[in-house]
Write an enzyme that holds these catalytic residues in place. Structure first.
Site: not given
Ligand code: HMG
Ligand code: MG
Length: 301
Positions: A205, A238, A247
């Site tokens: 990730h 976040c 991302n």
């Protein structure tokens, strides 16, 4: 070169992407976005989170999202604690993700518990969920760098992954939360994880804060990783990790994988349609290269 024939992309835009969005996005638009992504062929998706609406108001409609978007594929919902699990069960979810920061400081800011407290409370819950045949994923945040503590020691990541694996999780999603890792660090950590946890799904990730996400994905592929969390339009971040941007953009990752003849089962044109659908509702601009290339190509036609 060590490249797989097939890669699984886990679409996290509806969760990681929308949790950090400044605009309030109507629930109906989120549902259309998710359905449009599903039409592109994703078989695994993080739909939303059962977290405190005071902490993350953007996802306060989690119950409705689950109700209207769950299908026969893997529909994952994030939860930080026992209350989240309760809500997930009430909503008839069968796939749950937990998230813990390797860094104490980050975990405190994100979940208001130390990492040890989080692990102590989550491990028995995970064992119970496995006994009830849930799919359980563990997201390990700040696996490379922490915005408060700097470089994280790989041994600390391995220790947490071992605890999750011993509790029976199906999937370890190991995250570069603030997009600071480089391809060498990625290759080394994922090589160790691959050999230590051969029986657990292993997912990478990456956040793309420094434009390094594609290079890091390529390094992880070399280490044998064939599962990646990506976010349509490159949305994400976040709210409790200052400096983190979106991302790795799904369409940019897809462009690279398809150029390498790696199959994904995802349809790029349908993915563009999903991004087009959410774009007018966002406060910021879509950053992904493939999306803008496609728009320019269509404008010329
Ligand atoms: P707290 O304030 O310590 O919690 O927050 P509490 O237990 O004292 O409860 C406070 C209130 O929240 C209570 O409501 C609870 O009922 C409610 P009140 O009585 O005040 O009306 N509450 C909940 N409501 C809904 N769902 C729940 C829940 N739990 C409590 N599950 C808490 C602790 C964990 C709740 C809070 O810190 C929180 O919600 N944090 C979420 C943070 C978050 O979502 N971060 C982003 C996801 S992680 C991420 O993005 C990283 C990842 O992408 C990988 C990477 O890139 O690194 C996965
Ligand atoms: Mg993330």
């Amino acid at each position: 070169m060590n490249l797989p024939e097939h890669v699984t992309l886990i679409e996290v835009g509806p969760r990681d992407g929308l949790q950090n969005e400044k605009n309030e996005i109507p629930t109906e638009i989120k549902i259309e976005f998710i359905k449009s992504l599903k039409n592109a062929g994703f078989k695994e998706m993080e739909l939303t989170s059962f977290v405190s609406p005071k902490w993350v108001p953007q996802l306060k409609d989690a119950e409705e999202i689950i109700r209207y978007c769950t299908d026969e594929h893997r529909n994952i919902v994030l939860t930080p604690n026992e209350k989240g699990v309760e809500l997930a069960k009430e909503s008839k979810c069968d796939s749950v993700a937990f998230f813990v920061g390797v860094s104490e400081s980050f975990n405190l800011k994100n979940i208001n518990r130390t990492t040890k407290e989080s692990m102590a409370s989550l491990l028995p819950v995970i064992r119970q969920l496995k006994a009830e045949e849930f799919f359980v994923r563990a997201c390990i945040s700040t696996s490379f760098y922490c915005p408060y503590e700097g470089r994280i020691h790989p041994d600390d990541v391995l220790t947490i992954c071992q605890q999750f694996a011993d509790a029976g999780v199906d999937d370890l999603s190991v995250a570069d939360t603030i997009g600071m890792a480089n391809p060498l660090e990625v290759f080394e950590l994922f090589s160790q994880l691959k050999s230590r946890f051969p029986d657990v799904l292993l997912t990478a990730h990456f956040h793309d804060t420094r434009g390094m996400a594609l290079a890091n994905i390529f390094a992880a592929l070399q280490a044998g990783v064939d599962r990646f969390d990506t976010s349509a339009g490159g949305l994400g971040g976040c709210p409790f990790a200052p400096g983190a941007t979106g991302n790795a953009a799904t369409e940019d990752v897809l462009g690279m994988l398809h150029a390498l003849n790696i199959k994904t089962g995802i349809n790029m044109n349908q993915l563009f349609k999903a991004v087009e659908l959410i774009e007018p509702h966002l406060a910021g601009a879509i950053q992904s290269k493939q999306y803008h290339l496609n728009k320019r190509a269509n404008a010329v036609k």
